[in-house]
Motif scaffolding. Structure first.
Motif, mmCIF file in Angstrom:
data_model
loop_
_atom_site.group_PDB
_atom_site.id
_atom_site.type_symbol
_atom_site.label_atom_id
_atom_site.label_comp_id
_atom_site.label_asym_id
_atom_site.label_seq_id
_atom_site.Cartn_x
_atom_site.Cartn_y
_atom_site.Cartn_z
ATOM 1 N N GLN A 198 0.827 -1.322 0.094
ATOM 2 C CA GLN A 198 0.194 0.093 0.087
ATOM 3 C C GLN A 198 0.793 1.186 -0.011
ATOM 4 O O GLN A 198 1.885 1.181 0.783
ATOM 5 C CB GLN A 198 -0.914 0.032 1.339
ATOM 6 C CG GLN A 198 -1.995 -0.897 0.873
ATOM 7 C CD GLN A 198 -2.975 -1.188 2.194
ATOM 8 O OE1 GLN A 198 -2.936 -0.155 3.232
ATOM 9 N NE2 GLN A 198 -3.552 -2.389 2.321
ATOM 10 N N ASN A 199 0.491 2.264 -0.822
ATOM 11 C CA ASN A 199 0.934 3.551 -0.988
ATOM 12 C C ASN A 199 2.759 3.303 -1.476
ATOM 13 O O ASN A 199 3.445 4.170 -1.067
ATOM 14 C CB ASN A 199 1.122 4.251 0.321
ATOM 15 C CG ASN A 199 -0.337 4.576 0.826
ATOM 16 O OD1 ASN A 199 -1.107 5.117 -0.037
ATOM 17 N ND2 ASN A 199 -0.434 4.257 2.125
ATOM 18 N N LYS A 200 2.802 2.136 -2.155
ATOM 19 C CA LYS A 200 4.273 2.011 -2.651
ATOM 20 C C LYS A 200 3.919 2.374 -4.035
ATOM 21 O O LYS A 200 3.082 2.189 -4.706
ATOM 22 C CB LYS A 200 4.604 0.576 -2.446
ATOM 23 C CG LYS A 200 4.789 0.453 -0.924
ATOM 24 C CD LYS A 200 5.931 0.797 -0.238
ATOM 25 C CE LYS A 200 6.068 0.283 1.115
ATOM 26 N NZ LYS A 200 7.059 1.032 1.869
ATOM 27 N N PRO A 201 5.365 2.813 -4.677
ATOM 28 C CA PRO A 201 5.143 2.998 -6.110
ATOM 29 C C PRO A 201 5.317 2.053 -7.115
ATOM 30 O O PRO A 201 5.870 2.052 -8.140
ATOM 31 C CB PRO A 201 6.415 3.854 -6.213
ATOM 32 C CG PRO A 201 7.327 3.476 -5.203
ATOM 33 C CD PRO A 201 6.632 3.143 -4.085
ATOM 34 N N ARG A 249 3.704 -2.381 -7.889
ATOM 35 C CA ARG A 249 2.640 -3.433 -7.703
ATOM 36 C C ARG A 249 3.257 -4.686 -8.275
ATOM 37 O O ARG A 249 4.147 -4.402 -9.406
ATOM 38 C CB ARG A 249 1.460 -3.185 -8.258
ATOM 39 C CG ARG A 249 1.392 -3.078 -9.749
ATOM 40 C CD ARG A 249 -0.092 -2.688 -10.303
ATOM 41 N NE ARG A 249 0.024 -2.829 -11.964
ATOM 42 C CZ ARG A 249 0.295 -3.651 -12.733
ATOM 43 N NH1 ARG A 249 0.112 -5.073 -12.223
ATOM 44 N NH2 ARG A 249 0.434 -3.556 -14.159
ATOM 45 N N LYS A 301 3.766 4.578 -9.908
ATOM 46 C CA LYS A 301 4.083 5.955 -9.809
ATOM 47 C C LYS A 301 5.523 6.243 -10.545
ATOM 48 O O LYS A 301 6.180 5.442 -10.649
ATOM 49 C CB LYS A 301 4.012 6.721 -8.318
ATOM 50 C CG LYS A 301 2.935 6.292 -7.557
ATOM 51 C CD LYS A 301 2.968 6.684 -6.201
ATOM 52 C CE LYS A 301 1.705 6.219 -5.439
ATOM 53 N NZ LYS A 301 1.999 6.412 -4.118
#
Ligand SMILES: [Zn+2]
Length: 253
Positions: free
Chosen positions: A16-19, A21, A35
């Motif tokens: 979660q909230n990491k750039p 997946r 991101k």
């Protein structure tokens, strides 16, 4: 964490909230940027239990996720929590492994600006490449591109050879057709030539008569040569082109 929460958001908390997946890549699973990641930025830590090569039990562990820090220490990255293990190898990567042997830590760091959707990868190193990738053929983008180029070149080569062979075959066919044509013309030409020769002989014969020479015209001695002048005159008398047979008749006389 309640079961409902897991159903609503199946993504592990760590992501979660990491750039990035975990997603499907050409070789299975891979890690993808979600991101923009700046060049030089730490992306993720590669972690797991530390294995001591001096311990027999540790040294016996073998898997594809071992990250050797130095002669003694190795990180066993095969644990599920180590999301960095999803990062695939690339020969021309956009990230690198930043090894801190003293801290016994490894970070994956961007060496290029990485855009959302791009797969993150780093060079696993020569030992891994030789042991695991070379035998099956590296599937990284750079290697696939190289393979594609080689295939295209091989295709072009095959095409060139095929065209060359076709040109050769066509030339051969043309030569053969020309030879056949010539042979046909010769065959057709022979009777014509014979007829012409025959005609020429006859003309000669007639001319011979006109010149007062022997009817066979070629000056060869024939039984007719022994004939009296009157006989010859009688032979020459009929206005016929059938001179050779007349000669025969003359012999009969
Ligand atoms: Zn490669």
């Amino acid at each position: 964490m309640s079961p409902e929460r897991v159903v609503v958001n199946p993504m592990p908390a760590i992501l979660q909230n990491k750039p990035y997946r975990v997603g499907r890549s050409s070789t299975g699973l891979g890690l993808f940027a979600t991101k923009p990641i700046k060049k030089g930025a730490k992306i993720i830590r590669y972690f797991g239990p530390l294995l001591d090569s001096k311990k027999k039990k540790d040294d016996a562990i073998e898997n594809k996720y071992l990250f050797e820090l130095n002669g003694r220490w190795t990180i066993d990255g095969s644990i599920r929590e180590n999301v960095a293990r999803y990062i695939n190898h690339a020969c021309k990567p956009n990230a690198e492994s930043d090894v801190k042997p003293r801290k016994r830590k490894v970070f994956i760091r961007a060496i290029k600006d990485i855009g959302p959707g791009e797969e993150i990868n780093y060079d696993y190193g020569t030992d891994y490449f030789k042991a695991y990738l070379k035998p099956i053929g590296c599937k990284c983008e750079a290697c696939e591109k190289k393979r594609k180029k080689k295939r295209a070149e091989a295709r072009a080569d095959r095409l060139r050879l095929k065209e060359k062979a076709e040109r050769k075959a066509q030339k051969k066919a043309e030569k053969l057709a020309e030879a056949k044509k010539q042979a046909r013309e010769e065959l057709q030409g022979k009777p014509q030539e014979k007829a012409l020769q025959a005609k020429a002989k006859k003309t000669k014969t007639l001319n011979g008569k006109a010149n007062g020479r022997h009817p066979n015209g070629d000056g060869r001695p024939t039984p007719a040569d022994d004939m009296p002048a009157g006989a010859e005159a009688r032979i020459a008398e009929p206005a016929t082109l059938d001179a050779p047979r007349r000669d025969g008749t003359a012999i009969a006389l």
